[in-house]
Design a protein around this motif. Structure first.
Motif, short mmCIF file in Angstrom:
data_model
loop_
_atom_site.label_atom_id
_atom_site.label_comp_id
_atom_site.label_asym_id
_atom_site.label_seq_id
_atom_site.Cartn_x
_atom_site.Cartn_y
_atom_site.Cartn_z
N THR A 3 0.85 -1.18 0.00
CA THR A 3 0.00 0.00 0.00
C THR A 3 0.89 1.23 0.00
O THR A 3 1.77 1.37 0.86
CB THR A 3 -0.93 0.03 1.22
OG1 THR A 3 -1.75 -1.14 1.22
CG2 THR A 3 -1.83 1.26 1.17
N TYR A 5 1.00 5.19 0.47
CA TYR A 5 0.30 6.34 1.04
C TYR A 5 0.98 7.61 0.55
O TYR A 5 2.19 7.80 0.77
CB TYR A 5 0.33 6.29 2.57
CG TYR A 5 -0.44 5.13 3.15
CD1 TYR A 5 -1.78 5.27 3.50
CD2 TYR A 5 0.17 3.89 3.33
CE1 TYR A 5 -2.49 4.19 4.03
CE2 TYR A 5 -0.53 2.81 3.86
CZ TYR A 5 -1.86 2.98 4.20
OH TYR A 5 -2.56 1.92 4.73
N GLN A 37 -3.32 4.74 -1.61
CA GLN A 37 -4.19 5.46 -0.68
C GLN A 37 -3.74 6.92 -0.62
O GLN A 37 -2.61 7.23 -0.25
CB GLN A 37 -4.10 4.84 0.72
CG GLN A 37 -4.65 3.43 0.82
CD GLN A 37 -6.17 3.40 0.77
OE1 GLN A 37 -6.83 4.41 0.95
NE2 GLN A 37 -6.72 2.23 0.51
N HIS A 38 -4.66 7.82 -0.98
CA HIS A 38 -4.37 9.25 -0.94
C HIS A 38 -4.73 9.80 0.44
O HIS A 38 -5.84 9.58 0.93
CB HIS A 38 -5.18 9.99 -2.00
CG HIS A 38 -4.78 9.66 -3.41
ND1 HIS A 38 -3.54 9.99 -3.93
CD2 HIS A 38 -5.45 9.02 -4.40
CE1 HIS A 38 -3.47 9.58 -5.18
NE2 HIS A 38 -4.61 8.98 -5.49
#
Length: 236
Positions: A3, A5, A37-38
């Protein structure tokens, strides 16, 4: 699954910060699967800075450390053909991009000529933000710029520093290939992360003027953008 970020997208690029876009481009170029993921809040990030990744429960911050981790963990060959002199040049470019970052950020958050357009673009694309959020962020960044030093420059002097960095890139990037040949390497991803955040920025800063006046910088940026599946919704 990894993931990533990083900060949210803006102006047709996947991250409106050069470091996060650098990692995003690297992941796309190497085909490593990941979830993006923003986030706006960097308080959970290592050292309070974006981007960072979580890979099988391990958290890694800093774009350079992330890329080194991904290459080792996944046995990636993107830089395998580079000789030591090319790796050394890449290291120097990476450090120069750290300098360019401050000028690019200054053009958005500090320079009152361009700040309103940047603020309004953020508010349009990210309705969760408020003018009060951005005012506080602007004040915070102003302090950062002061202590780093770029905030003590007049705009013309700050942009002169940034265009000197861009001139080095314009001198190094070939007219029809990536930096070291027909296939991109990790340093091409790093260059893209910053140039794309200037080139696709639809406000005519001196940095944007410089990039658009150099065909090799534009071609390199658009080639990486296309290779990673970028949208050309925002054009020069």
């Amino acid at each position: 699954m990894i993931t990533l970020y990083s900060y949210p997208e803006l102006f047709g690029v996947a991250d409106n910060n050069g470091y996060g876009l650098k990692v995003f481009a690297f992941l796309k170029l190497t085909g490593v699967p990941f979830i993006h993921q923003h986030v706006f809040d960097a308080s959970a990030a290592p050292r309070g800075q974006l981007p960072y990744i979580v890979d099988d429960g391990e958290t890694i911050g800093d774009s350079g450390a992330i890329i080194a981790h991904l290459i080792e963990r996944n046995g990636l060959s993107i830089d395998a053909g580079l000789i030591q002199a090319q790796r050394d040049t890449g290291h120097l470019i990476t450090r120069m991009l750290d300098d360019l970052y401050w000028v690019m950020s200054y053009s958005r958050w500090k320079d009152e000529q361009f700040w309103p357009a940047f603020r309004d673009a953020l508010l349009r694309q990210h309705p969760s933000l408020t003018e009060e959020n951005l005012r506080k962020a602007k004040e915070f960044n102003s302090q950062r710029y002061h202590y780093q030093g770029i905030g003590r420059f007049a705009p013309a002097a700050a942009y002169a520093r940034g265009t000197e960095d861009l001139q080095v890139l314009a001198n190094l990037i070939p007219e029809d290939t990536f930096l070291y040949g027909p296939k991109p390497t990790s340093i091409d991803a790093a260059i893209y992360g910053f140039i794309a955040n200037v080139y696709f920025y639809p406000i005519d800063t001196p940095l944007k003027q410089f990039v658009t006046s150099h065909a090799n910088l534009v071609r390199h940026c658009r080639a990486i953008h296309a290779a990673i599946g970028g949208s050309h919704a925002a054009t020069a």
